[in-house]
Design a protein around this motif. Structure first.
Motif, PDB file in Angstrom:
ATOM      1  N   THR A   1      48.616  68.024  97.126  1.00  0.00           N
ATOM      2  CA  THR A   1      47.625  67.880  98.192  1.00  0.00           C
ATOM      3  C   THR A   1      47.218  66.415  98.311  1.00  0.00           C
ATOM      4  O   THR A   1      47.396  65.637  97.362  1.00  0.00           O
ATOM      5  CB  THR A   1      46.380  68.738  97.908  1.00  0.00           C
ATOM      6  N   ASP A   2      46.675  66.032  99.454  1.00  0.00           N
ATOM      7  CA  ASP A   2      46.210  64.656  99.594  1.00  0.00           C
ATOM      8  C   ASP A   2      44.739  64.510  99.220  1.00  0.00           C
ATOM      9  O   ASP A   2      44.148  63.439  99.334  1.00  0.00           O
ATOM     10  CB  ASP A   2      46.449  64.157 101.026  1.00  0.00           C
ATOM     11  N   LYS A   3      44.112  65.595  98.763  1.00  0.00           N
ATOM     12  CA  LYS A   3      42.729  65.528  98.302  1.00  0.00           C
ATOM     13  C   LYS A   3      42.649  64.799  96.965  1.00  0.00           C
ATOM     14  O   LYS A   3      43.599  64.788  96.188  1.00  0.00           O
ATOM     15  CB  LYS A   3      42.150  66.928  98.100  1.00  0.00           C
ATOM     16  N   SER A   4      41.502  64.201  96.684  1.00  0.00           N
ATOM     17  CA  SER A   4      41.284  63.632  95.358  1.00  0.00           C
ATOM     18  C   SER A   4      41.079  64.765  94.360  1.00  0.00           C
ATOM     19  O   SER A   4      40.701  65.880  94.742  1.00  0.00           O
ATOM     20  CB  SER A   4      40.055  62.721  95.365  1.00  0.00           C
ATOM     21  N   MET A   5      41.307  64.483  93.084  1.00  0.00           N
ATOM     22  CA  MET A   5      41.189  65.535  92.082  1.00  0.00           C
ATOM     23  C   MET A   5      39.767  66.103  92.004  1.00  0.00           C
ATOM     24  O   MET A   5      39.563  67.321  91.888  1.00  0.00           O
ATOM     25  CB  MET A   5      41.611  65.027  90.704  1.00  0.00           C
ATOM     26  N   ARG A   6      38.794  65.250  92.051  1.00  0.00           N
ATOM     27  CA  ARG A   6      37.415  65.726  91.932  1.00  0.00           C
ATOM     28  C   ARG A   6      37.025  66.559  93.153  1.00  0.00           C
ATOM     29  O   ARG A   6      36.261  67.520  93.039  1.00  0.00           O
ATOM     30  CB  ARG A   6      36.470  64.538  91.726  1.00  0.00           C
ATOM     31  N   ARG A   7      37.580  66.236  94.321  1.00  0.00           N
ATOM     32  CA  ARG A   7      37.332  67.039  95.514  1.00  0.00           C
ATOM     33  C   ARG A   7      38.004  68.399  95.384  1.00  0.00           C
ATOM     34  O   ARG A   7      37.427  69.428  95.752  1.00  0.00           O
ATOM     35  CB  ARG A   7      37.848  66.297  96.758  1.00  0.00           C
ATOM     36  N   ILE A   8      39.224  68.421  94.836  1.00  0.00           N
ATOM     37  CA  ILE A   8      39.902  69.706  94.594  1.00  0.00           C
ATOM     38  C   ILE A   8      39.043  70.580  93.699  1.00  0.00           C
ATOM     39  O   ILE A   8      38.856  71.772  93.940  1.00  0.00           O
ATOM     40  CB  ILE A   8      41.277  69.488  93.918  1.00  0.00           C
ATOM     41  N   PHE A   9      38.478  69.959  92.653  1.00  0.00           N
ATOM     42  CA  PHE A   9      37.668  70.721  91.712  1.00  0.00           C
ATOM     43  C   PHE A   9      36.454  71.332  92.407  1.00  0.00           C
ATOM     44  O   PHE A   9      36.147  72.518  92.221  1.00  0.00           O
ATOM     45  CB  PHE A   9      37.215  69.824  90.556  1.00  0.00           C
ATOM     46  N   LEU A  10      35.782  70.544  93.204  1.00  0.00           N
ATOM     47  CA  LEU A  10      34.595  71.044  93.910  1.00  0.00           C
ATOM     48  C   LEU A  10      34.950  72.129  94.915  1.00  0.00           C
ATOM     49  O   LEU A  10      34.263  73.152  95.013  1.00  0.00           O
ATOM     50  CB  LEU A  10      33.889  69.890  94.625  1.00  0.00           C
TER      51      LEU A  10
END
Length: 538
Positions: A45-54
């Motif tokens: 995904t192009d999301k950041s890891m911390r955004r994926i987590f949230l």
């Protein structure tokens, strides 16, 4: 720089990541399965890891588990199983099982109980610490097995103090030099004035001589001796370890597999699930088939030979000219834009003196043994056929960047007798112990070929071969010839160097920090350095 996250989101992230604003951060979320799943999901995904987590993990406690069920089980993407890490401690296992576990070279790191710092003379509930294997104890060999192992431990235990006394009389503290804190110079023990210096010197001397005494006596210990092993590694490697142990012919190793699996299920269950499902069972069947096929081929084309140790023989290598051509071509390749075979063709046309100069220029660049040669030196390799005592094998076995094949542990190849055993006057007792072991082993070997290994002493010689490239040979030989190394593996590593040097005198110069000397108290200088570090850390 504006934060990607709101104050509320940053607060939520604080328990799962080391920071919420920097571009470099540590994943500290408590569940291993979530850490691995985050890493894998991150690549898709192009999301950041911390955004994926949230967005995907925080509200769903089972998100990591669900992710692995899909990717690992359904898709069979094995590499994601490397994203889950675990540490396992295994206590009270035989040296046979420990070596089987440590045969797994990739993805796992090991720490094992030392035979030079820890003595095995203590009893637990009136019994010496060796494996009482179920099948042996239920067989007609039980009494002979117990008698043999008990004898080993009795002779080992009763000679610790006499051997320690002998070592200290032979190498008295007065003959040695220690660092004087006021001047920083090494001076004889009798010239030390500072009470702290004297105390440190005695500590160093006691540790060094104890290690020496235990080194000498360890050959008496049988392979059934119980040890402890710590393992760190990724889920994929643990999964393969489990399939190996589950397919073993030894009850001990299968029982260990069940216990490891049970513990891993509490931390990285998703990563090792396949070790006992259809996939795992199929793998176990395959490994058992491999073992049976190897045995049948061995029996069909068996060539009998009774070889005695010790032996270090270079059985496969290439000419130095050919080896230098490949190494030099690989050196040049990195900074060129043409193919390897074109470079190799041009290198072959260089004179031998030019080739030697190129190699020696790289030799000059190394100023200590931790400066490894470039990868180009992996282009040539060597196979050594080795027969050395099992205690020594245990140390060399820890090198994983090579190919090692080994045989079953037997009494067929003779045994090693340290000179100090003779000098102390206990050779007769030592020899009788070895002969008794051989008698019991011969009783057991036909009916119980795998289990009979448990009774064999560390002193008995053990055949194995090691295939390694030159870069790994540099690491192994330089590391295993350092002064504090055990005399047995130091001698093997020294002979390996001399064999390479004989065949490839120029290339062998890259093995720049080999130590060909011998030492009476191998641990002495190392213990001095350790004590200095201990002092400065206070």
């Amino acid at each position: 720089m504006l934060s990607e996250f709101t104050p509320e989101e940053r607060k939520k992230l604080s328990s799962h990541f080391s920071n919420s604003d920097d571009s470099v951060f540590a994943i500290i979320t408590p569940q291993q399965v979530d850490r691995g799943a985050l890493m894998s999901r991150y690549s898709r995904t192009d999301k950041s890891m911390r955004r994926i987590f949230l967005d995907e993990f925080l509200a769903n406690e089972n998100r990591g588990e669900e992710f692995y069920n899909k990717v690992l089980i359904e898709y069979g993407d094995d590499s994601v199983a490397e994203l889950g890490m675990a540490q396992i401690a295994i206590e009270g296992i035989s040296n046979i099982a420990a070596k089987k576990i440590e045969d797994r070279r990739i993805g796992l790191s090991y720490l094992e109980k030392s035979s030079r710092y820890v003595s095995w003379d203590k009893k637990v509930n009136g019994q010496y610490k060796f494996l009482r294997e179920k099948n042996i104890m239920e067989s007609k060999f039980a009494d002979s097995y117990l008698q043999s192992c008990d004898l080993d431990f009795e002779i080992y235990s009763k000679n610790i103090e006499p051997m320690l006394k002998f070592v200290r009389e032979k190498e008295t503290i007065d003959k040695l030099k220690f660092k004087e804190s006021s001047t920083g110079n090494d001076v004889e023990f009798s010239k030390l004035k500072n009470e702290s210096d004297i105390k440190s010197a005695i500590f160093i001397y006691n540790a060094t001589t104890k290690a020496k005494a235990l080194d000498i006596l360890r050959g008496l210990l049988p392979a059934s001796t119980l040890t402890n092993v710590g393992i760190s590694g990724n889920g994929r490697s643990f999964e393969y370890l489990l399939t190996i142990l589950f397919s073993s012919e030894l009850d001990e190793e299968r029982a260990i597999a069940h216990k490891i699996k049970h513990e891993l299920d509490t931390t990285v269950k998703s990563f090792v699930r396949r070790s006992t499902d259809k996939y795992g069972l199929a793998m176990q069947d395959y490994l058992k088939s491999l073992h049976k096929k190897s045995q049948s081929v061995s029996k069909k084309y068996k060539i009998t030979s009774k070889r005695k140790g010790p032996l270090v023989k270079l059985v496969n290598y290439e000419s130095e000219v050919s080896a230098m051509d490949k190494v030099i071509a690989a050196i040049i390749y990195e900074s060129q834009r043409i193919s390897y075979d074109e470079i190799l063709a041009k290198v072959k046309k260089l004179s031998n003196s030019v080739k030697s100069k190129i190699i020696l220029d790289f030799v000059k660049l190394r100023t200590n043994r931790r400066q490894r040669p470039p990868r180009a030196f992996e282009m040539t390799d060597y196979t050594f056929d080795i027969i050395g005592n099992f205690g020594m094998f245990r140390d060399l076995h820890r090198h994983r960047v090579l190919t090692m094949q080994r045989q079953l542990l037997t009494t067929d190849h003779g045994y090693n007798t340290p000179k100090e055993i003779v000098e102390l006057g206990i050779q007769s007792e030592y020899d009788s112990c070895m002969k008794n072991t051989k008698r019991v082993f011969e009783l057991m070997r036909t009916k119980m070929p795998e289990q009979s290994q448990y009774v064999v002493n560390f002193a008995y010689n053990y055949p194995f071969f090691m295939k390694m490239n030159l870069r790994e040979a540099v690491h192994l030989i330089e590391l295993r010839t350092i002064p504090q190394g055990h005399i047995d593996y130091r001698q093997v590593a020294q002979k390996m160097f001399l064999e390479i040097h004989k065949k490839q005198p120029t290339l062998s110069k890259i093995i720049k920090f080999v130590d060909l000397k011998s030492y009476e108290l191998e641990r002495f200088e190392a213990e001095k350095r350790i004590e200095e570090k201990r002092k400065h850390s206070k």
